[in-house]
Design a protein around this motif. Structure first.
Motif, PDB file in Angstrom:
ATOM      1  N   ARG A 124       0.774  -1.286   0.101  1.00 42.55           N
ATOM      2  CA  ARG A 124       0.161   0.000  -0.004  1.00 42.55           C
ATOM      3  C   ARG A 124       0.901   1.225  -0.155  1.00 42.55           C
ATOM      4  NH1 ARG A 124      -2.094  -4.626   1.962  1.00 42.55           N
ATOM      5  NH2 ARG A 124      -4.423  -4.743   1.557  1.00 42.55           N
ATOM      6  N   SER A 125       0.242   2.316  -0.615  1.00 45.37           N
ATOM      7  CA  SER A 125       1.121   3.597  -0.609  1.00 45.37           C
ATOM      8  C   SER A 125       0.996   4.505   0.901  1.00 45.37           C
ATOM      9  CB  SER A 125       0.595   4.686  -1.664  1.00 45.37           C
ATOM     10  OG  SER A 125      -0.952   5.016  -1.240  1.00 45.37           O
ATOM     11  N   ALA A 126       2.082   5.286   0.947  1.00 40.04           N
ATOM     12  CA  ALA A 126       1.979   5.971   2.448  1.00 40.04           C
ATOM     13  C   ALA A 126       0.741   6.828   2.230  1.00 40.04           C
ATOM     14  CB  ALA A 126       3.095   6.985   2.154  1.00 40.04           C
ATOM     15  N   GLU A 127       0.116   7.092   1.348  1.00 45.52           N
ATOM     16  CA  GLU A 127      -1.227   7.895   1.338  1.00 45.52           C
ATOM     17  C   GLU A 127      -2.366   6.870   1.652  1.00 45.52           C
ATOM     18  OE1 GLU A 127      -4.106  10.092  -1.554  1.00 45.52           O
ATOM     19  OE2 GLU A 127      -2.110  10.362  -1.866  1.00 45.52           O
ATOM     20  N   GLN A 128      -2.451   5.484   1.410  1.00 45.51           N
ATOM     21  CA  GLN A 128      -3.345   4.886   1.855  1.00 45.51           C
ATOM     22  C   GLN A 128      -3.201   4.447   3.307  1.00 45.51           C
ATOM     23  OE1 GLN A 128      -2.320   1.779  -1.284  1.00 45.51           O
ATOM     24  NE2 GLN A 128      -4.535   1.862  -1.831  1.00 45.51           N
ATOM     25  N   LYS A 129      -1.908   4.143   3.571  1.00 47.18           N
ATOM     26  CA  LYS A 129      -1.913   3.733   5.123  1.00 47.18           C
ATOM     27  C   LYS A 129      -1.994   5.165   5.969  1.00 47.18           C
ATOM     28  CE  LYS A 129       2.636   2.303   3.803  1.00 47.18           C
ATOM     29  NZ  LYS A 129       3.752   1.664   4.148  1.00 47.18           N
ATOM     30  N   LYS A 130      -1.697   6.394   5.265  1.00 48.40           N
ATOM     31  CA  LYS A 130      -2.076   7.268   6.355  1.00 48.40           C
ATOM     32  C   LYS A 130      -3.688   7.619   6.534  1.00 48.40           C
ATOM     33  CE  LYS A 130      -1.802  12.619   6.561  1.00 48.40           C
ATOM     34  NZ  LYS A 130      -1.030  13.770   6.161  1.00 48.40           N
ATOM     35  N   ASN A 131      -4.441   7.334   5.301  1.00 45.49           N
ATOM     36  CA  ASN A 131      -5.819   7.422   5.258  1.00 45.49           C
ATOM     37  C   ASN A 131      -6.353   6.415   6.256  1.00 45.49           C
ATOM     38  OD1 ASN A 131      -8.388   8.186   4.321  1.00 45.49           O
ATOM     39  ND2 ASN A 131      -8.356   6.487   3.197  1.00 45.49           N
ATOM     40  N   LEU A 132      -5.787   5.143   6.465  1.00 52.72           N
ATOM     41  CA  LEU A 132      -6.227   4.063   7.176  1.00 52.72           C
ATOM     42  C   LEU A 132      -6.081   4.372   8.671  1.00 52.72           C
ATOM     43  CD1 LEU A 132      -7.599   1.304   7.744  1.00 52.72           C
ATOM     44  CD2 LEU A 132      -5.043   0.516   7.799  1.00 52.72           C
ATOM     45  N   MET A 133      -4.967   4.988   9.028  1.00 54.66           N
ATOM     46  CA  MET A 133      -4.519   5.388  10.257  1.00 54.66           C
ATOM     47  C   MET A 133      -5.604   6.517  10.979  1.00 54.66           C
ATOM     48  SD  MET A 133      -0.646   4.817  10.770  1.00 54.66           S
ATOM     49  CE  MET A 133       0.082   5.726   8.917  1.00 54.66           C
ATOM     50  N   VAL A 134      -5.994   7.515  10.081  1.00 55.97           N
ATOM     51  CA  VAL A 134      -6.815   8.663  10.551  1.00 55.97           C
ATOM     52  C   VAL A 134      -8.244   8.189  10.608  1.00 55.97           C
ATOM     53  CG1 VAL A 134      -7.865  10.642   9.358  1.00 55.97           C
ATOM     54  CG2 VAL A 134      -5.653  10.496   9.110  1.00 55.97           C
ATOM     55  N   LYS A 135      -8.447   7.394   9.901  1.00 55.65           N
ATOM     56  CA  LYS A 135      -9.860   6.575   9.970  1.00 55.65           C
ATOM     57  C   LYS A 135     -10.122   5.833  11.198  1.00 55.65           C
ATOM     58  CE  LYS A 135     -11.572   7.255   5.227  1.00 55.65           C
ATOM     59  NZ  LYS A 135     -12.225   6.385   4.026  1.00 55.65           N
ATOM     60  N   ILE A 136      -8.962   5.124  11.316  1.00 61.83           N
ATOM     61  CA  ILE A 136      -8.993   4.202  12.641  1.00 61.83           C
ATOM     62  C   ILE A 136      -9.011   5.275  13.937  1.00 61.83           C
ATOM     63  CG2 ILE A 136      -7.598   2.699  14.094  1.00 61.83           C
ATOM     64  CD1 ILE A 136      -6.678   1.436  11.635  1.00 61.83           C
ATOM     65  N   THR A 137      -8.121   6.120  13.768  1.00 59.78           N
ATOM     66  CA  THR A 137      -8.218   7.197  14.902  1.00 59.78           C
ATOM     67  C   THR A 137      -9.415   7.632  15.189  1.00 59.78           C
ATOM     68  OG1 THR A 137      -5.903   7.512  14.744  1.00 59.78           O
ATOM     69  CG2 THR A 137      -7.019   9.224  15.695  1.00 59.78           C
ATOM     70  N   ASP A 138     -10.123   8.256  14.131  1.00 57.33           N
ATOM     71  CA  ASP A 138     -11.309   8.757  14.266  1.00 57.33           C
ATOM     72  C   ASP A 138     -12.344   7.769  14.734  1.00 57.33           C
ATOM     73  OD1 ASP A 138     -10.586  11.195  13.135  1.00 57.33           O
ATOM     74  OD2 ASP A 138     -11.369  10.552  10.966  1.00 57.33           O
ATOM     75  N   VAL A 162      -2.885   5.503  19.297  1.00 58.36           N
ATOM     76  CA  VAL A 162      -1.679   5.109  18.727  1.00 58.36           C
ATOM     77  C   VAL A 162      -2.040   4.130  17.652  1.00 58.36           C
ATOM     78  CG1 VAL A 162       0.518   4.000  18.923  1.00 58.36           C
ATOM     79  CG2 VAL A 162      -0.290   5.439  20.854  1.00 58.36           C
ATOM     80  N   VAL A 163      -1.643   4.240  16.469  1.00 52.19           N
ATOM     81  CA  VAL A 163      -1.982   3.291  15.561  1.00 52.19           C
ATOM     82  C   VAL A 163      -0.794   2.837  14.590  1.00 52.19           C
ATOM     83  CG1 VAL A 163      -3.226   2.722  13.169  1.00 52.19           C
ATOM     84  CG2 VAL A 163      -4.142   4.270  14.931  1.00 52.19           C
ATOM     85  N   SER A 164      -0.472   1.334  14.637  1.00 51.77           N
ATOM     86  CA  SER A 164       0.688   0.987  13.944  1.00 51.77           C
ATOM     87  C   SER A 164       0.444   0.030  12.936  1.00 51.77           C
ATOM     88  CB  SER A 164       1.793   0.205  15.095  1.00 51.77           C
ATOM     89  OG  SER A 164       1.984   1.040  16.127  1.00 51.77           O
ATOM     90  N   ILE A 165       1.031   0.104  11.774  1.00 49.48           N
ATOM     91  CA  ILE A 165       0.893  -0.858  10.598  1.00 49.48           C
ATOM     92  C   ILE A 165       2.189  -1.744  10.523  1.00 49.48           C
ATOM     93  CG2 ILE A 165       0.270  -0.990   8.053  1.00 49.48           C
ATOM     94  CD1 ILE A 165      -1.056   1.526   8.361  1.00 49.48           C
ATOM     95  N   ILE A 166       1.866  -2.957  10.726  1.00 48.75           N
ATOM     96  CA  ILE A 166       3.034  -3.838  10.694  1.00 48.75           C
ATOM     97  C   ILE A 166       2.701  -4.533   9.310  1.00 48.75           C
ATOM     98  CG2 ILE A 166       4.172  -6.016  11.510  1.00 48.75           C
ATOM     99  CD1 ILE A 166       4.041  -3.350  13.691  1.00 48.75           C
ATOM    100  N   GLU A 167       3.953  -4.134   8.259  1.00 44.35           N
ATOM    101  CA  GLU A 167       4.033  -4.903   7.095  1.00 44.35           C
ATOM    102  C   GLU A 167       4.778  -6.064   6.962  1.00 44.35           C
ATOM    103  OE1 GLU A 167       2.944  -1.530   3.690  1.00 44.35           O
ATOM    104  OE2 GLU A 167       4.692  -0.981   4.934  1.00 44.35           O
ATOM    105  N   THR A 168       4.172  -7.270   6.112  1.00 40.59           N
ATOM    106  CA  THR A 168       4.738  -8.301   6.074  1.00 40.59           C
ATOM    107  C   THR A 168       5.320  -8.546   4.264  1.00 40.59           C
ATOM    108  OG1 THR A 168       4.002  -9.414   7.919  1.00 40.59           O
ATOM    109  CG2 THR A 168       4.833 -10.745   6.363  1.00 40.59           C
ATOM    110  N   LYS A 169       6.227  -9.110   3.826  1.00 33.20           N
ATOM    111  CA  LYS A 169       6.418  -9.381   2.574  1.00 33.20           C
ATOM    112  C   LYS A 169       5.630 -10.280   2.144  1.00 33.20           C
ATOM    113  CE  LYS A 169      11.511  -8.016   2.483  1.00 33.20           C
ATOM    114  NZ  LYS A 169      12.726  -8.217   1.886  1.00 33.20           N
ATOM    115  N   ALA A 170       5.059 -10.304   0.751  1.00 29.33           N
ATOM    116  CA  ALA A 170       4.068 -11.100   0.428  1.00 29.33           C
ATOM    117  C   ALA A 170       4.473 -12.604   0.125  1.00 29.33           C
ATOM    118  CB  ALA A 170       3.658 -10.758  -0.877  1.00 29.33           C
TER     119      ALA A 170
END
Length: 64
Positions: A12-26, A40-48
């Motif tokens: 996912r792009s940085a913009e998509q991740k930021k959007n998710l974090m904002v919506k979760i925070t809301d 606090v919101v953390s996104i842990i990414e794993t390689k496919a």
């Protein structure tokens, strides 16, 4: 302090991740009645190649 951890396959792009974090925070602010600054919101990414469902790595899924 509410802390939310999202596990996802990378890509996912940085913009998509930021959007998710904002919506979760809301959602946490609205649901828990807390200030935004304590959420606090953390996104842990794993390689496919390092994550599988049903024994099939995500890197091999949906290949045609």
């Amino acid at each position: 302090m509410p802390e939310i951890v999202v596990h996802a396959v990378e890509g996912r792009s940085a913009e998509q991740k930021k959007n998710l974090m904002v919506k979760i925070t809301d959602a946490v602010v609205e649901s828990f009645g807390v200030d935004r600054d304590v959420v606090v919101v953390s996104i842990i990414e794993t390689k496919a190649t390092d994550k599988a469902r049903g024994g099939i790595p995500y890197s091999e899924r949906n290949k045609t």
